[in-house]
Design an enzyme around this catalytic site. Structure first.
Site, mmCIF file in Angstrom:
data_model
loop_
_atom_site.group_PDB
_atom_site.id
_atom_site.type_symbol
_atom_site.label_atom_id
_atom_site.label_comp_id
_atom_site.label_asym_id
_atom_site.label_seq_id
_atom_site.Cartn_x
_atom_site.Cartn_y
_atom_site.Cartn_z
ATOM 1 N N PRO A 71 35.143 -3.004 79.810
ATOM 2 C CA PRO A 71 36.571 -2.843 80.101
ATOM 3 C C PRO A 71 37.272 -1.882 79.138
ATOM 4 O O PRO A 71 37.104 -1.981 77.925
ATOM 5 C CB PRO A 71 37.134 -4.255 79.935
ATOM 6 C CG PRO A 71 35.968 -5.168 79.868
ATOM 7 C CD PRO A 71 34.776 -4.367 79.466
ATOM 8 N N GLU A 72 38.008 -0.935 79.710
ATOM 9 C CA GLU A 72 38.801 0.015 78.917
ATOM 10 C C GLU A 72 40.259 -0.133 79.346
ATOM 11 O O GLU A 72 40.600 -1.064 80.075
ATOM 12 C CB GLU A 72 38.284 1.439 79.143
ATOM 13 C CG GLU A 72 36.806 1.592 78.771
ATOM 14 C CD GLU A 72 36.276 3.001 78.994
ATOM 15 O OE1 GLU A 72 37.067 3.959 78.943
ATOM 16 O OE2 GLU A 72 35.068 3.134 79.243
#
Ligand SMILES: [Zn+2]
Length: 286
Positions: free
Chosen positions: A14-15
């Site tokens: 996840p970014e």
């Protein structure tokens, strides 16, 4: 060759867009709700805070807001009374963390690590394959427990000239600099590769040798690629949002070694840069 739909991005960590998508769901489901119970199945994620302290600080308080800073989610909680210190729940999903909306009577699943029950009758289940994520309930005076982060690229006031000046001081590869959370907050491996492709820059270029025009173009590319990915609910891969749905952003170059470049059709190349897999087009990224 797998089709786009079948392909799973192994490094789909996840970014910013994935954390922002999760935040939007949490704003809808958790803001204004009181936390009525907290269960911790694996205290490793509390990073040294005791389970009792984490629970005591969170239970009974209302979620005032859900904010994002880089890849962190921050839940400021209501004061229990005027004398108690203000508390913020801090969450970092790290490699494989996910928050899922469940019913109050749903048991934690196999990879369930933290369960936050809300007075609405819903519960937030934090699932994390390796429990590498971070959960903390911190008081205002403990804010230094969070690392210093660079500016937010999606904020209207992002100072792209300051970004260019930071790049000018870095002699390492531009890709490596983009992963430094102190330079720009929230960009990770997927969107660094995507932004460099959009800006037509080779990831191996020394950051300090970019021209002012190239730095500006890169800043615009970062903003565009993140904006597009937020609009699509994050990237297609292992990540799922609060409702268990995968994202719809399909990377153009990230982890697509050997496939045709979407711009010039030459095969994409994958190298290791600063220990991270990096995919780019050696023909149209210079
Ligand atoms: Zn190309």
């Amino acid at each position: 060759m797998p089709t786009i739909e079948q392909k799973r991005w192994r490094e789909g960590v996840p970014e910013l867009p994935e954390v922002e998508t999760l935040r939007l769901g949490l704003v809808k489901e958790a803001v204004g709700r009181r936390i009525c119970a907290v269960t911790v199945a694996n205290p490793k994620v509390l990073k040294g805070q005791s389970e009792a302290e984490f629970r005591d600080r969170a239970v009974g308080r209302r979620v005032l807001d859900v904010k994002r800073r880089g890849k962190y989610l921050l839940f400021p909680l209501s004061a229990e009374n005027s004398s108690s210190s203000s508390i913020t729940l801090c969450l970092h999903l790290k490699m494989r963390g996910a928050v899922l909306l469940k019913r109050a009577d749903d048991a934690l699943g196999r990879y369930g690590v933290v369960r936050v029950a809300l007075e609405s009758g819903a519960a937030l289940h934090y699932e994390d394959l390796w429990a590498w994520g971070e959960w903390r309930a911190i008081a205002q005076e403990e804010a230094a427990l969070l690392p210093a982060l660079g500016e937010e690229p999606l904020e209207a006031g992002w100072d792209t000239d300051a970004f260019a000046r930071k790049l000018a001081k870095k002699r390492v590869a531009i890709k490596t600099v983009l992963l430094d959370q102190k330079v720009v907050a929230g960009v990770g491996n997927i969107y660094a590769d995507e932004a460099l492709f959009r800006a037509r820059l080779a990831p191996t270029r020394a950051a300090a040798l970019l021209t002012a025009e190239e730095s500006k173009c890169l800043a615009e590319a970062i903003r565009e690629v993140l904006t597009e990915a937020v609009a699509l609910g994050g990237s297609l891969g292992d990540y799922v949002d609060l409702y268990g749905q995968p994202g719809r952003y399909v990377p153009r170059v990230y982890d697509r070694e050997g496939e045709a470049c979407p711009r010039c059709a030459e095969p994409l190349t994958k190298i290791k840069l600063g220990g991270r897999g990096t995919t780019f087009c050696t023909t149209c990224q210079n």
